[in-house]
Design a protein around this motif. Structure first.
Motif, PDB file in Angstrom:
ATOM      1  N   MET A 146      58.907 -35.726 -19.862  1.00 50.51           N
ATOM      2  CA  MET A 146      59.323 -37.107 -19.595  1.00 50.51           C
ATOM      3  C   MET A 146      59.073 -37.989 -20.803  1.00 50.51           C
ATOM      4  O   MET A 146      58.091 -37.820 -21.529  1.00 50.51           O
ATOM      5  N   LEU A 147      59.999 -38.927 -21.007  1.00 51.80           N
ATOM      6  CA  LEU A 147      59.858 -39.959 -22.021  1.00 51.80           C
ATOM      7  C   LEU A 147      59.780 -41.307 -21.326  1.00 51.80           C
ATOM      8  O   LEU A 147      60.265 -41.466 -20.206  1.00 51.80           O
ATOM      9  N   LEU A 148      59.194 -42.290 -22.004  1.00 51.70           N
ATOM     10  CA  LEU A 148      59.212 -43.670 -21.513  1.00 51.70           C
ATOM     11  C   LEU A 148      59.866 -44.552 -22.558  1.00 51.70           C
ATOM     12  O   LEU A 148      59.626 -44.397 -23.760  1.00 51.70           O
ATOM     13  N   LEU A 149      60.689 -45.479 -22.096  1.00 53.30           N
ATOM     14  CA  LEU A 149      61.220 -46.538 -22.951  1.00 53.30           C
ATOM     15  C   LEU A 149      60.426 -47.798 -22.665  1.00 53.30           C
ATOM     16  O   LEU A 149      60.385 -48.260 -21.515  1.00 53.30           O
ATOM     17  N   PHE A 150      59.796 -48.371 -23.678  1.00 51.32           N
ATOM     18  CA  PHE A 150      59.026 -49.592 -23.478  1.00 51.32           C
ATOM     19  C   PHE A 150      59.929 -50.796 -23.710  1.00 51.32           C
ATOM     20  O   PHE A 150      60.109 -51.260 -24.836  1.00 51.32           O
ATOM     21  N   CYS A 151      60.516 -51.279 -22.639  1.00 48.91           N
ATOM     22  CA  CYS A 151      61.418 -52.421 -22.741  1.00 48.91           C
ATOM     23  C   CYS A 151      61.505 -53.113 -21.383  1.00 48.91           C
ATOM     24  O   CYS A 151      61.375 -52.472 -20.342  1.00 48.91           O
ATOM     25  N   GLN A 152      61.714 -54.404 -21.405  1.00 51.06           N
ATOM     26  CA  GLN A 152      61.898 -55.156 -20.163  1.00 51.06           C
ATOM     27  C   GLN A 152      63.375 -55.288 -19.817  1.00 51.06           C
ATOM     28  O   GLN A 152      63.723 -55.723 -18.721  1.00 51.06           O
ATOM     29  N   ASN A 153      64.243 -54.918 -20.742  1.00 54.52           N
ATOM     30  CA  ASN A 153      65.684 -54.865 -20.505  1.00 54.52           C
ATOM     31  C   ASN A 153      66.298 -54.048 -21.635  1.00 54.52           C
ATOM     32  O   ASN A 153      65.611 -53.680 -22.584  1.00 54.52           O
ATOM     33  N   GLY A 154      67.575 -53.761 -21.518  1.00 51.34           N
ATOM     34  CA  GLY A 154      68.258 -53.046 -22.588  1.00 51.34           C
ATOM     35  C   GLY A 154      68.486 -51.576 -22.324  1.00 51.34           C
ATOM     36  O   GLY A 154      69.167 -50.905 -23.110  1.00 51.34           O
ATOM     37  N   GLU A 155      67.970 -51.055 -21.212  1.00 47.85           N
ATOM     38  CA  GLU A 155      68.160 -49.627 -20.941  1.00 47.85           C
ATOM     39  C   GLU A 155      69.607 -49.279 -20.591  1.00 47.85           C
ATOM     40  O   GLU A 155      70.005 -48.112 -20.634  1.00 47.85           O
ATOM     41  N   CYS A 174      58.618 -50.655 -18.429  1.00 46.64           N
ATOM     42  CA  CYS A 174      59.120 -49.408 -19.004  1.00 46.64           C
ATOM     43  C   CYS A 174      60.130 -48.736 -18.093  1.00 46.64           C
ATOM     44  O   CYS A 174      60.254 -49.071 -16.908  1.00 46.64           O
ATOM     45  N   VAL A 175      60.836 -47.765 -18.674  1.00 49.02           N
ATOM     46  CA  VAL A 175      61.826 -46.967 -17.963  1.00 49.02           C
ATOM     47  C   VAL A 175      61.460 -45.499 -18.133  1.00 49.02           C
ATOM     48  O   VAL A 175      61.208 -45.030 -19.254  1.00 49.02           O
ATOM     49  N   ASP A 176      61.419 -44.748 -17.032  1.00 50.85           N
ATOM     50  CA  ASP A 176      61.168 -43.307 -17.084  1.00 50.85           C
ATOM     51  C   ASP A 176      62.466 -42.589 -17.452  1.00 50.85           C
ATOM     52  O   ASP A 176      63.537 -42.924 -16.940  1.00 50.85           O
ATOM     53  N   VAL A 177      62.350 -41.588 -18.311  1.00 54.31           N
ATOM     54  CA  VAL A 177      63.513 -40.838 -18.779  1.00 54.31           C
ATOM     55  C   VAL A 177      63.243 -39.344 -18.628  1.00 54.31           C
ATOM     56  O   VAL A 177      62.200 -38.858 -19.065  1.00 54.31           O
TER      57      VAL A 177
END
Length: 257
Positions: A146-155, A174-177
């Motif tokens: 799993m990866l995480l994207l550290f963002c409050q928007n933009g995914e 964050c967003v789980d990927v």
């Protein structure tokens, strides 16, 4: 291997954990009764086995469908892993760097981040966890599930570039990927199939969007009162919230304790 009389899958945040990110004493007592009744309790969470080791010890739970189903450990033994291909991770690193979005790299017992900044701090403060060390090349040393994207928007800019992955936001930071074929539901299916437990009654407690596939997989889905509405629509019934003994009340209602 002894076949259990039932298996209960517990989401963590918003479900087994209360608003203070703690397991209620009533829930610990209820899980102990499950053990006594030959019923297996399994954590089903977006977190890794390492992250929840303290919770597993406190509740005497030794099985986990981790990282939203990307890793399955049953009674301490790894039985399934859904690794992200190295080429995909490298593309993700390059694309995210161009957008200024930090990443995290997760395996069962090792977590690393690409940077220490405000975006990463906000997540780990929210989770009451120590921030992992920096290592953008962890994927070259261990398999990453799993990866995480550290963002409050933009995914929303990611799916077109990475059709082989899915992106699930579980909190504001964050967003789980993970691989597109991965979910808590798939992890549960893998567990039941590999252990030949497909005839064992299954139950699940959850509250969030990443529990939808889990609810569609088990025999008896039970939503917390604080759940998102789409999950409530799939539930067999709705128990009390995570601050008011929802786990114990739900287990009592279905007659497991």
């Amino acid at each position: 291997m002894q076949k259990p009389d039932a298996i209960v899958f517990f989401d963590l945040d918003g479900t087994l954990l209360n608003s203070q990110v703690e397991v209620l004493p009533s829930s610990i007592m209820a899980i102990n009764k499950l053990h006594q009744n030959n019923i297996v309790a399994v954590l089903s969470t977006g977190r890794t086995a390492d992250e929840v080791s303290g919770i597993m010890q406190k509740t005497s739970i030794d099985s986990i469908v981790g990282m939203n189903g990307q890793s399955v450990i049953y009674k301490g033994k790894k039985i399934y892993s859904n690794d992200i291909p190295l080429s995909v991770i490298k593309r993700m690193i390059d694309f995210s760097a161009s957008k200024g979005i930090p990443l995290a790299f997760y395996s069962d017992y090792i977590r690393r981040v690409s940077a220490h900044d405000r975006a990463t701090e906000q997540l780990y403060q929210c989770l009451h966890q120590t921030m992992p060390d920096i290592d953008s090349e962890l994927y070259k040393k261990v398999a990453i599930q799993m990866l995480l994207l550290f963002c409050q928007n933009g995914e929303d800019q990611y799916p077109d570039h990475f059709p082989e992955l899915q992106f699930i936001r579980n909190n504001p930071y964050c967003v789980d990927v993970f691989n597109r074929d991965g979910s808590k539901g798939n992890g549960i299916t893998q567990l039941l199939s590999k252990l030949k437990f497909t005839d064992v009654p299954t139950y699940a407690f959850g509250d969030g969007f990443n529990d939808l596939e889990m609810f569609a997989t088990v025999d008896h889905p039970i939503a917390m009162k604080n759940s998102v509405e789409p999950l409530k629509a799939l539930a067999e019934f709705i128990t009390d919230d995570n601050d008011h003994d929802g786990i114990t009340k739900g287990l009592q209602k279905v007659g497991l304790i």
